[in-house]
Design an enzyme around this catalytic site. Structure first.
Site, PDB file in Angstrom:
ATOM      1  N   GLU A 186      64.575  14.549  67.509  1.00 42.83           N
ATOM      2  CA  GLU A 186      64.991  13.245  66.978  1.00 42.83           C
ATOM      3  C   GLU A 186      65.594  13.349  65.584  1.00 42.83           C
ATOM      4  OE1 GLU A 186      63.373   8.656  66.490  1.00 42.83           O
ATOM      5  OE2 GLU A 186      61.983  10.223  67.144  1.00 42.83           O
ATOM      6  N   LYS A 203      63.290   6.037  71.816  1.00 39.77           N
ATOM      7  CA  LYS A 203      62.253   5.195  72.402  1.00 39.77           C
ATOM      8  C   LYS A 203      62.486   5.151  73.890  1.00 39.77           C
ATOM      9  CE  LYS A 203      59.453   4.305  69.278  1.00 39.77           C
ATOM     10  NZ  LYS A 203      58.100   4.841  69.439  1.00 39.77           N
TER      11      LYS A 203
END
Length: 608
Positions: A186, A203
């Protein structure tokens, strides 16, 4: 340690490049109250020709908002940074010694029942309107044997990510950990030379299982309403964070709901881009955006308060950020890239060489329609990058089979099952026991046999046997002068790495004794090279505690469950502090192992 031995590698395994920082010159520790000083410190370091890595714990983000944790932002200043292809020979993971390396006894510190209760508490907070989403995490702990750089290489082969980190730093910089092994997929912030900042929050997660259905799972994740809603919440949060610094109308979302494979999971990501105002500083960016909203929940401030109440621990570097900055003549005057620290291991060095305590965090985003049991499973998917790392040691059990029967079979089975689970050995243990039973009923139905069930690191097993006879002559035991480390996770298991133990008992046999007794660095009794030990002092029996990292022998377990059955009077007390003087003063000493049972020994001269 020499400062030159510390380093940081920022590793993009997808692009096959990395930034290798070496020669740690000094460290700036910046408290939250002084965060505005960061830009002046950066200019000073750059003016000296130094290269900087930013090391930001999650708790520094809490400190920025609320105070009370004394967490700092660290600027790590190095003499040089090499931008290399990831096959450059002098990279640490390519130079690591080829010693057996792996992870043992990795487990979640939060039990499933407690985890589910906390999910219920989050649902209650959402229902009250306190928050929309919480990124709830739990701490995992374990042990590492071998070389950290080699462990990084092994995990890197399983988890190809763009924002990996391998770092060896002074422990005071890294919450007491000597090593950081990061496998983050990420991006927190990419600061571009034209003044744009990009972030790519993650997410939405689904497992990658290699069972032919992974593409279906990716499609399902891409269209799943719950995961898309969760993603949108965090995208809106980050748009708001960056919007505090952007020019009017300067925030956009060019890409949403992209699903990518990273290691053992699919991840849903979206891309947010913002054009910063020209006067924006590094301190401004940190104040506005740190920590990343994808690991807090929404709204950020209240989410962090809920996290504090539920997790009741400091996250440390986990869910913080590691990255770099460089000066430039355009845009904001600096460029750089910071990750979100997830899928990461912190290694605390033991006094024992090549042994480390491991900690890591695993979490997931919780919204109102999250199902607790599903979130629990998701955390285990995410942990598979470490939990699924195969062992580099084998294990074995040595059984006494008499007339086709092993009295201690259930204890052997339980210990072997625990060993393969803790050491991540993939083995069909049930098939092994079935083969053993068949051999007991045919080949070893008569007589006394020493049977060895060995499981290799790759899960292949072998069963061998040899006829044996009980000894009758009185036995003796020596005191070994070999000193073992205070801590060693592999001593808890009957592994193939037992050379030091074999040398001890074989040396004792040369002196006419059955075994040699081993002590640790603190001078406390551990075990024999091939036996556990019990001593009697003033009418009370004692045995070393398993807290000392000793092998919990199956005969030892049987004795402790029922001392009277094996000739002991009263309760046996486990102790972690039996010294040499007490062994020498013992009125009686008994040894035990699975082959020979329990038997008295006399104490003879020290084993040289």
């Amino acid at each position: 340690m020499n400062q030159n031995e510390y380093f940081v590698v920022l590793d993009d395994a997808l692009a096959h490049t990395c930034r290798y920082y070496q020669g740690l010159r000094h460290v700036d520790a910046i408290q939250a109250a002084d965060v505005l000083s960061v830009d002046a410190l950066l200019q000073q370091g750059w003016a000296q020709g130094l290269q900087v890595v930013l090391w930001q714990s999650y708790d520094f983000g809490w400190e920025l908002m609320y105070g009370g944790k004394q967490a700092a932002l660290y600027l790590l200043w190095f003499e040089r940074c090499e931008v290399l292809a990831d096959d450059a020979r002098h990279l640490p993971w390519l130079q690591a010694a080829a010693v057996p390396t792996g992870i043992a006894a990795l487990h979640n510190q939060v039990a499933e029942a407690e985890y589910l209760q906390r999910i219920d508490a989050i649902h209650a907070a959402i229902t009250r309107g306190d928050v929309y989403q919480i990124n709830y995490t739990s701490a995992w702990t374990g042990e590492v044997y071998g070389e950290p750089s080699r462990l990084y290489a092994r995990l890197r082969a399983r988890q190809q990510v763009p924002y990996g980190v391998l770092a060896h730093l002074p422990p005071e910089v890294n919450e007491g950990a000597a090593w950081h092994l990061g496998f983050s997929p990420e991006l927190f912030l990419h600061i571009q030379a034209d003044g744009h900042i990009m972030t790519k929050p993650m997410k939405g997660t689904a497992p990658l299982l290699g069972d032919g259905l992974d593409e279906e799972r990716a499609a399902a994740l891409r269209s799943d309403a719950k995961n898309r809603a969760e993603n949108v919440m965090i995208v809106d949060l980050l748009r708001n964070d960056l919007g505090k610094l952007a020019v009017a109308g300067g925030v956009s979302v060019p890409q949403a709901f992209e699903v990518q494979a990273f290691g053992s999971v699919w991840q849903m990501t979206s891309t947010v881009v913002a054009q910063m105002r020209p006067e924006t500083t590094v301190a401004n960016i940190i104040q506005a955006a740190f920590p990343c909203g994808s690991i807090t929940g929404a709204p950020k401030r209240m989410a962090m308060q809920v996290i504090e109440q539920l997790e009741q621990r400091q996250r440390g570097l986990y869910t913080g950020s590691v990255g770099y900055l460089e000066p430039c003549d355009t845009g904001l005057g600096f460029t750089g890239t910071w990750n979100v620290v997830i899928r990461s291991l912190q290694l605390r060095a033991h006094a024992t060489p090549q042994r480390y305590g491991l900690s890591m965090g695993i979490g997931s985003g919780i919204v109102i329609d999250s199902v607790g049991a599903d979130e629990w499973d998701e955390c285990h998917w995410k942990a598979r990058f470490a939990r699924g790392l195969s062992a580099e040691v084998g294990v074995f059990e040595t059984l006494r089979v008499e007339n086709g029967r092993c009295e201690l079979l259930a204890l052997h089975q339980a210990r072997l099952q625990q060993s393969v689970r803790d050491l991540h050995i993939v083995c069909d243990v049930n098939a092994l026991w079935q083969d053993l039973q068949a051999a007991c009923e045919s080949e070893w139905a008569q007589g006394l046999w020493r049977v060895k069930c060995a499981v290799a690191a790759d899960g292949q097993y072998a069963i061998t046997a040899a006829a044996m006879v009980d000894f009758e002559a009185p036995q003796t035991v020596c005191l070994s002068e070999q000193v073992l480390p205070n801590q060693d996770v592999l001593r808890r298991y009957k592994t193939t790495m037992r050379t030091q133990f074999d040398k001890v008992w074989q040396g004792a046999v040369e002196l006419g004794a059955f075994d040699g007794l081993l002590f640790n660095q603190d001078g406390f009794l551990l075990e024999g090279g091939r036996s556990n030990v019990f001593i009697e002092l003033d009418g009370q029996w004692y045995t070393p505690s398993t807290d000392l990292d000793i092998l919990n022998g199956v005969m030892r377990q049987a004795i402790l469950q029922n001392p009277a059955q094996y000739g002991f009077t009263g309760r046996i007390i486990e102790r972690a502090d039996i010294g040499r003087a007490e062994v020498l003063a013992a009125t009686r000493i008994r040894l035990s192992n699975a082959l020979r049972g329990v038997f008295a020994v006399g104490l003879v001269e020290t084993l040289m």
